[in-house]
Every structure is written in structure tokens, then in C-alpha cells.
Scaffold this motif. Structure first.
Motif, PDB file in Angstrom:
ATOM      1  N   MET A 149       6.705   0.569   5.805  1.00 11.34           N
ATOM      2  CA  MET A 149       6.287   1.535   6.833  1.00 11.34           C
ATOM      3  C   MET A 149       6.151   2.902   6.178  1.00 11.34           C
ATOM      4  N   TYR A 150       5.034   3.572   6.445  1.00 12.50           N
ATOM      5  CA  TYR A 150       4.804   4.911   5.906  1.00 12.50           C
ATOM      6  C   TYR A 150       5.262   5.951   6.910  1.00 12.50           C
ATOM      7  N   LEU A 151       6.226   6.779   6.504  1.00 13.16           N
ATOM      8  CA  LEU A 151       6.705   7.874   7.338  1.00 13.16           C
ATOM      9  C   LEU A 151       5.927   9.136   6.952  1.00 13.16           C
ATOM     10  N   GLU A 152       4.917   9.446   7.726  1.00  9.75           N
ATOM     11  CA  GLU A 152       4.013  10.558   7.397  1.00  9.75           C
ATOM     12  C   GLU A 152       4.508  11.862   7.998  1.00  9.75           C
ATOM     13  N   GLN A 153       4.812  12.833   7.139  1.00  9.44           N
ATOM     14  CA  GLN A 153       5.216  14.162   7.606  1.00  9.44           C
ATOM     15  C   GLN A 153       3.983  14.935   8.087  1.00  9.44           C
ATOM     16  N   THR A 154       4.181  15.836   9.026  1.00 12.94           N
ATOM     17  CA  THR A 154       3.044  16.560   9.606  1.00 12.94           C
ATOM     18  C   THR A 154       2.294  17.399   8.574  1.00 12.94           C
ATOM     19  N   MET A 155       3.001  17.920   7.557  1.00 14.45           N
ATOM     20  CA  MET A 155       2.374  18.775   6.548  1.00 14.45           C
ATOM     21  C   MET A 155       1.905  17.979   5.328  1.00 14.45           C
ATOM     22  N   SER A 156       2.053  16.679   5.360  1.00 16.59           N
ATOM     23  CA  SER A 156       1.683  15.864   4.205  1.00 16.59           C
ATOM     24  C   SER A 156       0.170  15.780   4.050  1.00 16.59           C
ATOM     25  N   LYS A 157      -0.270  15.848   2.786  1.00 14.48           N
ATOM     26  CA  LYS A 157      -1.691  15.710   2.494  1.00 14.48           C
ATOM     27  C   LYS A 157      -2.062  14.266   2.156  1.00 14.48           C
ATOM     28  N   LEU A 158      -1.055  13.407   2.070  1.00 15.20           N
ATOM     29  CA  LEU A 158      -1.280  12.020   1.690  1.00 15.20           C
ATOM     30  C   LEU A 158      -1.480  11.180   2.939  1.00 15.20           C
ATOM     31  N   GLN A 159      -2.695  10.694   3.138  1.00 11.85           N
ATOM     32  CA  GLN A 159      -3.028   9.892   4.307  1.00 11.85           C
ATOM     33  C   GLN A 159      -2.750   8.417   4.049  1.00 11.85           C
ATOM     34  N   VAL A 160      -2.556   7.656   5.135  1.00 13.43           N
ATOM     35  CA  VAL A 160      -2.254   6.237   4.992  1.00 13.43           C
ATOM     36  C   VAL A 160      -3.400   5.492   4.314  1.00 13.43           C
ATOM     37  N   GLU A 161      -4.632   5.980   4.525  1.00 11.75           N
ATOM     38  CA  GLU A 161      -5.784   5.343   3.872  1.00 11.75           C
ATOM     39  C   GLU A 161      -5.682   5.475   2.345  1.00 11.75           C
ATOM     40  N   ASP A 162      -5.203   6.629   1.886  1.00 14.14           N
ATOM     41  CA  ASP A 162      -5.019   6.828   0.444  1.00 14.14           C
ATOM     42  C   ASP A 162      -3.964   5.868  -0.098  1.00 14.14           C
ATOM     43  N   LEU A 163      -2.894   5.698   0.665  1.00 10.92           N
ATOM     44  CA  LEU A 163      -1.825   4.803   0.238  1.00 10.92           C
ATOM     45  C   LEU A 163      -2.284   3.347   0.193  1.00 10.92           C
ATOM     46  N   GLN A 164      -3.136   2.973   1.128  1.00 11.41           N
ATOM     47  CA  GLN A 164      -3.627   1.589   1.161  1.00 11.41           C
ATOM     48  C   GLN A 164      -4.387   1.242  -0.117  1.00 11.41           C
ATOM     49  N   GLU A 165      -4.988   2.245  -0.742  1.00 15.95           N
ATOM     50  CA  GLU A 165      -5.670   2.031  -2.018  1.00 15.95           C
ATOM     51  C   GLU A 165      -4.714   2.140  -3.190  1.00 15.95           C
ATOM     52  N   LEU A 166      -3.744   3.041  -3.070  1.00 17.10           N
ATOM     53  CA  LEU A 166      -2.815   3.311  -4.168  1.00 17.10           C
ATOM     54  C   LEU A 166      -1.780   2.199  -4.360  1.00 17.10           C
ATOM     55  N   ILE A 167      -1.187   1.739  -3.269  1.00 11.99           N
ATOM     56  CA  ILE A 167      -0.064   0.798  -3.338  1.00 11.99           C
ATOM     57  C   ILE A 167      -0.412  -0.523  -4.036  1.00 11.99           C
ATOM     58  N   PRO A 168      -1.501  -1.227  -3.672  1.00 11.90           N
ATOM     59  CA  PRO A 168      -1.779  -2.526  -4.308  1.00 11.90           C
ATOM     60  C   PRO A 168      -1.959  -2.445  -5.818  1.00 11.90           C
ATOM     61  N   ALA A 169      -2.369  -1.288  -6.315  1.00 12.73           N
ATOM     62  CA  ALA A 169      -2.602  -1.141  -7.756  1.00 12.73           C
ATOM     63  C   ALA A 169      -1.304  -1.005  -8.540  1.00 12.73           C
ATOM     64  N   HIS A 170      -0.215  -0.658  -7.860  1.00 11.65           N
ATOM     65  CA  HIS A 170       1.045  -0.413  -8.559  1.00 11.65           C
ATOM     66  C   HIS A 170       2.211  -1.261  -8.064  1.00 11.65           C
ATOM     67  N   PHE A 171       2.148  -1.734  -6.820  1.00 10.10           N
ATOM     68  CA  PHE A 171       3.278  -2.457  -6.245  1.00 10.10           C
ATOM     69  C   PHE A 171       2.812  -3.738  -5.559  1.00 10.10           C
ATOM     70  N   ASN A 172       3.755  -4.664  -5.346  1.00 13.28           N
ATOM     71  CA  ASN A 172       3.381  -5.936  -4.726  1.00 13.28           C
ATOM     72  C   ASN A 172       3.884  -6.045  -3.292  1.00 13.28           C
ATOM     73  N   PHE A 173       3.803  -4.945  -2.533  1.00  8.34           N
ATOM     74  CA  PHE A 173       4.068  -4.989  -1.105  1.00  8.34           C
ATOM     75  C   PHE A 173       2.929  -4.290  -0.392  1.00  8.34           C
ATOM     76  N   ARG A 174       2.868  -4.384   0.933  1.00 12.82           N
ATOM     77  CA  ARG A 174       1.769  -3.782   1.683  1.00 12.82           C
ATOM     78  C   ARG A 174       2.299  -2.960   2.849  1.00 12.82           C
ATOM     79  N   ILE A 175       1.501  -1.976   3.258  1.00 16.30           N
ATOM     80  CA  ILE A 175       1.872  -1.131   4.392  1.00 16.30           C
ATOM     81  C   ILE A 175       1.394  -1.808   5.673  1.00 16.30           C
ATOM     82  N   VAL A 176       2.324  -2.111   6.576  1.00 16.36           N
ATOM     83  CA  VAL A 176       1.969  -2.787   7.822  1.00 16.36           C
ATOM     84  C   VAL A 176       2.213  -1.898   9.037  1.00 16.36           C
ATOM     85  N   SER A 177       2.812  -0.708   8.811  1.00 14.75           N
ATOM     86  CA  SER A 177       3.105   0.174   9.937  1.00 14.75           C
ATOM     87  C   SER A 177       3.132   1.621   9.466  1.00 14.75           C
TER      88      SER A 177
END
Length: 240
Positions: A149-177
Motif C-alpha cells: 500500500m502506498y501512503l501518499e503524503q499531500t506534499m509528495s511529488k511521487l505519484q502512484v503511477e510513477d511507482l507502478q513503473e518503478l517498483i517492478p524494475a527493482h522489487f518483486n511485489f506490487r502496489i494494490v492499494s
């Protein structure tokens, strides 16, 4: 995943950190660096300095290290190296991460909550580095991290869409929430909502972002979301 760093006090939860590291290697060759952190001996005598740097392990610590080596041997794709680090600073940390080519650091509760000044300093300086940090939780025993689960802070510049591309390239889990965290929210209401989402989606990992902070030595290092009892992957904002 190339190389991983595990700062350790050789407490029992080091074993769990090794298991997680092997899992995140995803069957590919990698080196796990078990870092033993110590203060620089305060002496002008060379002989005294060398004697002080010889830190004898207890029987329990030797057993834990031996078991870690057995786990590495079973994995067949990972290798284990012991790194002795005496003293730490921001430039030293940067050089250490670059020299060892670290792509992920795993911090166990025993190291994070250790009362020694050098361990607190190491953890805080590490948090200002750009390396992803996986904080293990105190009662965490499950090694299969698969749903995050991605806990997105209001001031964060990192969007969940960016993470969906970043995570599979480095880790073997997925964001489901995803949960958006607002500073004005009631902490108790927020925790109830997050606990409900964690249970409903069978979440076993939280993801949050961090930004550089001024180093302030505290007695213990705590994580704001540790109360959920789940490992937390902390990502530096500029990696996106």
C-alpha cells in the motif's frame, strides 16, 4: 537487485533481514553486506587503537552469523560479506553506498532502536541518502512480501503511477492499494481507515517517501507508521 546492505547488531532479527534480502534478490546473483557499525576508538596509541577495533562476538552472535551463512549457502545465488564500519558521516555514507553498489538497505528493529549513538547516527544519515530503505517491523515474521500500500503524503511529488513503473524494475511485489495522507486528519480516524484497508486488501508492506532532514541525534529512531506492524519501504523522492 544487485547488492544489499544490512546494518546489524547480530540480534535474532538479523536472520529475518537475511531472509527478506534473499527473497528480494529474486534468484539473481547479488552480494549481501552485513555491516557491523562501531565508534572510532578514542586514542592516540596505534596499539590501543588496533586492540579496540577487535570486537569479540558473543556465543549468541556467532550462532546468528553462522545461521545467516547457512541461509546464504542454501540460496545458491547470494553471497555474504561482513563489512566493519568505524565511524560515519554523510560523505562516508555516500562513498560507502557507491563503492558497495548498494540498491537496497534493510534495517531491523534491533538496529533501528539500538541506544548507541553510532547506530542512531548511521540510521539518520542513511535516511538522507537516495538509497531505498526497507524498515522491518518488530513482530514481523512473514517473509513473502507481495502486496503493498502506498501512503501518499499531500506534499509528495511521487505519484502512484510513477511507482507502478518503478517498483517492478527493482522489487518483486506490487502496489494494490493507495491512501492519501492529509496533515489535518485525525490520527485515530486515519489509523482506523488504514487498518481496514490493510485487512481488506491483505497488505503485507507499506510504501512511503522521505526527504532530507537535519540530523538530530535521538535516543531511539522511530518510524511514524510503525504502529501498523508492517514492514515499510521508504523511498527518496528524487528517485522518481
Amino acid at each position: 537487485m544487485k547488492n544489499l546492505l544490512i546494518p546489524s547488531t547480530l540480534d535474532p532479527d538479523t536472520i529475518n533481514a537475511i531472509k527478506i534480502a534473499i527473497q528480494q534478490s529474486n534468484g539473481k546473483k547479488c552480494t549481501l553486506y552485513l555491516a557491523l557499525i562501531s565508534e572510532i576508538p578514542d586514542t592516540y596509541s596505534t596499539a590501543t587503537f588496533l586492540r579496540s577495533m577487535k570486537s569479540d562476538m558473543t556465543a549468541s552472535q556467532k550462532n546468528i552469523l553462522e545461521y545467516c551463512r547457512e541461509l546464504i549457502a542454501i540460496s545458491q545465488n547470494c553471497s555474504l560479506k561482513i563489512h566493519h564500519q568505524y565511524g560515519i558521516s554523510a560523505p562516508l555514507m555516500k562513498n560507502l553506498m557507491e563503492h558497495l553498489k548498494i540498491e537496497l538497505t534493510i534495517i531491523s528493529p534491533s538496529f533501528r532502536n539500538n541506544g548507541k549513538r553510532i547506530h542512531n547516527q548511521f540510521t539518520q544519515i542513511l535516511s538522507n541518502s537516495k538509497c531505498p530503505i526497507l524498515h522491518l517491523s518488530t513482530n514481523f515474521e512473514e517473509q513473502n512480501l507481495s502486496k503493498a500500500m502506498y501512503l501518499e503524503q499531500t506534499m509528495s511529488k511521487l505519484q502512484v503511477e510513477d511507482l507502478q513503473e518503478l517498483i517492478p524494475a527493482h522489487f518483486n511485489f506490487r502496489i494494490v492499494s493507495q491512501a492519501k495522507i492529509f496533515s489535518e486528519q485525525n490520527p485515530e480516524d486515519l489509523q482506523n481507515l488504514l487498518n481496514e484497508a490493510i485487512t481488506k486488501n491483505k497488505i503485507d508492506l507499506l510504501i512511503e517517501t522521505r526527504k532530507p532532514k537535519k540530523i538530530k541525534l535521538k535516543k531511539n529512531n522511530t518510524n511514524t507508521n510503525e504502529s501498523f506492524g508492517l514492514p515499510i519501504l521508504s523511498l527518496y523522492e528524487e528517485i522518481a
